[in-house]
Structure formats: C-alpha cells, structure tokens
Design a protein around this motif. Structure first.
Motif, short mmCIF file in Angstrom:
data_model
loop_
_atom_site.label_atom_id
_atom_site.label_comp_id
_atom_site.label_asym_id
_atom_site.label_seq_id
_atom_site.Cartn_x
_atom_site.Cartn_y
_atom_site.Cartn_z
N THR A 44 23.27 -8.71 -12.00
CA THR A 44 22.22 -9.11 -13.02
C THR A 44 21.53 -10.23 -12.75
OG1 THR A 44 24.20 -10.29 -13.94
CG2 THR A 44 23.79 -8.03 -14.50
N TYR A 77 23.43 -0.40 -11.42
CA TYR A 77 23.18 -0.94 -12.48
C TYR A 77 24.00 -0.80 -13.71
CZ TYR A 77 19.78 -1.27 -16.39
OH TYR A 77 18.92 -1.43 -17.70
N ALA A 104 20.33 -6.66 -15.10
CA ALA A 104 19.72 -6.56 -13.91
C ALA A 104 18.11 -6.06 -14.07
CB ALA A 104 20.69 -5.45 -12.95
N ALA A 144 16.35 -3.55 -13.23
CA ALA A 144 16.31 -2.39 -12.48
C ALA A 144 14.77 -1.56 -12.38
CB ALA A 144 17.27 -1.32 -13.45
#
Length: 450
Positions: A251, A270, A283, A285
């Motif tokens: 993260t 994630y 995170a 992503a």
C-alpha cells in the motif's frame, strides 16, 4: 434454476448454454463443454450443440456463467476473530491474530479454516491463497479443510528452513485442489540469506513466495532503521524479488518501488477492504495496471464476497486517487473483474490453471442470476457486476467441474452443522487467547457514550 437443473449440473460431462458468458467480456449465444473437471470447449452455442450430439444441452436462462473469483490473499485460520479486529489500529496481527492462531489445535484449526472456506465459496471465490498460518499445527490440517470444503487453495506454509520448504513443495503432487507455496510473514522476520533462499526455492519449483510488504508505516520505518531500505527495496537487494514473489498489500510504495515491481515481474495482492478496515493506505492499483505490474484482489480474510471486493477495489481507487485527478472511471468495471479472476489467478501462480472460461482451464465457475431488480434494465454488465451485484445472486459454485454450492450452501456436506461447531469452538479459542484490543466492542462504546 430449479432442483432438476441442480441435479443436471452434477453430471461428469456438461454442455451448458448460459444466457450470458463472461469470457474476456460478456457474450451471448455461447456455450461451454465441461468434462473431467476442465472446460473442454468454449464457443458459439450452435457450433457446440452440433459438435456434441451425445450431450443434452442444459439451458441456463437468465444466468451468467463467469469465472470464479480468486482471493489472492487470505488467512484461513483467522476466521474466529472477525469483528474482534474491527476499529483497531494497524498491525493488529501483533495483538489479535498471532495470539488467536497460537491457541488453535488441529481440531479447531480445521474448523476455522473450513469456516473461512465456506464463506469464501458463498462469496463466489473458487480459489484462495492462504498466506501461512501461525497456528502450531501441521499445514495438512488447513489443506484438509479447504479440500473438504471444495475450494482450490494456494497453500502457503511459513518457512524459515529451505529443507522444510522442499518437503512442503513436494508434498502435494497428487492433490487436485492444493497448490503449495512458501511464505515469510514480513521481511523483518527473516535474515537476508533466508529471504533469498526461500524465494529462490519457490522460483525453481514454479511456486509462489508470499510475503507482506509495505503494509503499515511502522513496518516501513523499522525497515529503514534496520536496513536503510524500505521493505520492498530490501527484498530486491537480497535477491528475493522476482516473478515468483506475491507481495501482499504493497500500500505504501514510492515511484522507485513501483518500477522495481514492474521490472522484476513480481505480483501484488491488492486488498482494498483491508485498507479500509485496518490499513494506513490504499495500494495504487490503477497505476500498477498502467505500469504493467501484475496484481490480483485479496480479502485478507475481511469479507468473503467477490462482488463486494470488486466494488471496494474500484471505490478505493476513486476515493484515494480518482477524486484528486478527476478520474471518474478508475479503469472501468471490466478492469476489476479481470483482476479479480484472471489477474488474480496469474498473481497466485495459477494463470494456466484457472481464472478464465477457456478450453483447457479448470472448470471453476459461477452461475449468477441476472433476473434481479438491481440489473434491470441492463446497460453495461461489467460495471453492473462491480457496483450492483452481490453474493445472493450466485446460484451455483463449481470447482474443478464439481458442483460445490447451490444457492449458498454445500451440496455434499452439512454447512449449517459446521456453523454450530464453529460458534462453539470459536468462543472457546477466543476465551483462551491473550488478545489485546485497543478499543472496546461497539456495545462498550455505546455504554461509554451514555
């Protein structure tokens, strides 16, 4: 779907004609042939019906056939804790999870893991990646629980000795649903040589090396103090970062660490619900997707609902990043469905095994009822599945070609009996565990407010 259709789904060979098939994107007028636990053929319905006159077509009107969800990060033996961790500050593993798991014996560990597996199946997960238990039991207990429940399991064993790791990696050669993996909980738990050796062992065996990385600010700062490097940087420095690595959470990443992930081929789990419930950050992503970083979606044992996980994945990106830069799409609905299925399978080392409705893949799939108010009228099914669908729409869960759940409950074992046993056993385990909560239960908070 009716009870006779349920019975038809238990045949060894099936020709299924869903109303909609999720194969890449949603398509109509397509069918699948399932035999011996795998998808034997996928294509236009008329062609498959003509090619297989020996099979009676099973019409699945009003239903979507889609890949099962892949939970890229779970802790199956933590299921007795659940709401005890709610509202707690970060690094709750020190105060809740480790003390709880260390009270488990083989019998209670089995019940805890099977309970978690049942919840995962009810939520549409056909695969879970178990990140390694701290329970003082043989890992075979967890394998038995997952297998008996009927879920595919990437089975992580915490490993600090390469010889132990070799035994674990070779132990499950004949297991259909168990795929061995090695795990080290966090980088600071092992010396440089151990991190390198365990990761290398996984690479040589074609297995996944699971490790929690850059999850909490405290762990990042401890790594900086001890090594002069952040946890992910440290893994790279000691030669433990590679395509075999599955980094849980990730993260708190610098731009340089994102580049390390992309260049090394490492994968990330994630875990957006975990970020919301007990983390320090989300995170990045969407940036990972744009940067070519491999990732799947994980629950971290928080809530076993695949549809709500995809919703959380998109929502967390929107709140953490999209609102700041005007990104109102954050990848679109199909992005999160893909990372919850095919992307997750790739991240946990099963990219050629499961995660997609394709010929040759394991027949791990869901039948989802589309005839619900939330999806009427339907305009953009991927977005609707991410933001509107829920586990109560899952009519059937099939793993390795076998019907495992029908309308939320197992077809070949007693799920409600397990709940009764888990309620009793779970309270006994928690009563023995030296848990240390920072905040009281919500009822206690009410009493304080009064």
């Amino acid at each position: 779907m009716t009870a006779p259709q349920r019975d038809l789904l238990q045949a060894r060979e099936l020709l299924l004609l869903p109303e909609v098939l999720l194969a890449g994107g949603p398509v109509r007028d397509h069918a699948v042939v399932v035999a011996d636990g795998v998808f034997r053929a996928v294509g236009p319905a008329a062609e498959l019906v003509e090619a297989h006159p020996e099979l009676d077509p099973v019409h699945l009107d009003g239903h979507l056939l889609m890949p099962g969800f892949v939970d890229a990060h779970h802790h199956l033996t933590q299921s007795f804790g659940k709401a005890l961790a709610f509202g707690e500050p970060s690094e709750i593993f020190r105060r809740i999870w480790v003390p709880l798991e260390q009270q488990l014996d083989p019998e209670s560990a089995y019940v805890a893991a099977k309970l978690a597996a049942l919840e995962a199946l009810r939520g549409g997960f056909t695969t879970v990646a178990e990140a390694g238990t701290r329970a003082r039991v043989d890992i075979g207990v967890v394998a038995d629980a997952a297998t008996d429940a009927g879920i595919r399991c990437v089975l992580g064993e915490v490993c600090f000795e390469p010889d132990d790791g070799e035994r674990h990696l070779s132990r499950w050669d004949s297991a259909e649903l168990v795929h061995p993996s090695l795990a080290i909980p966090i980088a600071e738990a092992a010396e440089h040589e151990v991190l390198h050796a365990v990761s290398r062992l996984c690479a040589e065996a074609g297995a996944v090396f699971q490790i929690h990385v850059n999850e909490h600010l405290a762990s990042v700062e401890r790594s900086l103090e001890r090594h002069g490097r952040r946890p992910l940087e440290h893994l790279h420095d000691v030669g433990a970062l590679g395509p075999q690595t599955l980094a849980a959470h990730a993260t708190m990443l610098t731009p340089g660490e994102l580049r390390l992930l992309a260049d090394s081929g490492a994968a990330v789990s994630y875990n957006p619900v975990a970020s919301g419930w007990k983390g320090n950050a989300v995170a990045p992503a969407a940036l990972m997707a744009a940067s070519g970083v491999r990732f799947g979606l994980g629950t971290d044992g928080t809530r076993g609902d695949g549809f709500r996980l995809t919703d959380a994945a998109e929502l967390a990106q929107r709140l953490a990043f999209g609102l700041h830069n005007g990104d109102s799409s954050c990848g679109g609905g199909l992005t999160w469905l893909r990372h919850a299925t095919a992307g997750g399978a790739d991240a946990v080392g099963l990219g050629s095994v499961t995660g997609a409705v394709e010929a040759g893949r394991a027949a791990d799939f869901l039948l989802v009822d589309l005839r619900v108010p939330e999806l009427c009228p339907s305009w953009d099914l991927p977005w609707e599945l991410v933001r509107l669908a829920n586990r109560d729409q899952i009519t059937a869960v099939v793993v390795a070609g076998r019907l495992r759940l029908w309308r939320g409950w197992p077809v070949d074992w007693d799920g409600r009996e397990l709940l009764e046993e888990a309620a009793k056993t779970g309270r006994e385990v928690v009563a023995r565990a030296p848990l240390r909560k920072i905040h009281p239960l919500s009822t206690g908070c009410r009493e304080e407010d009064a």
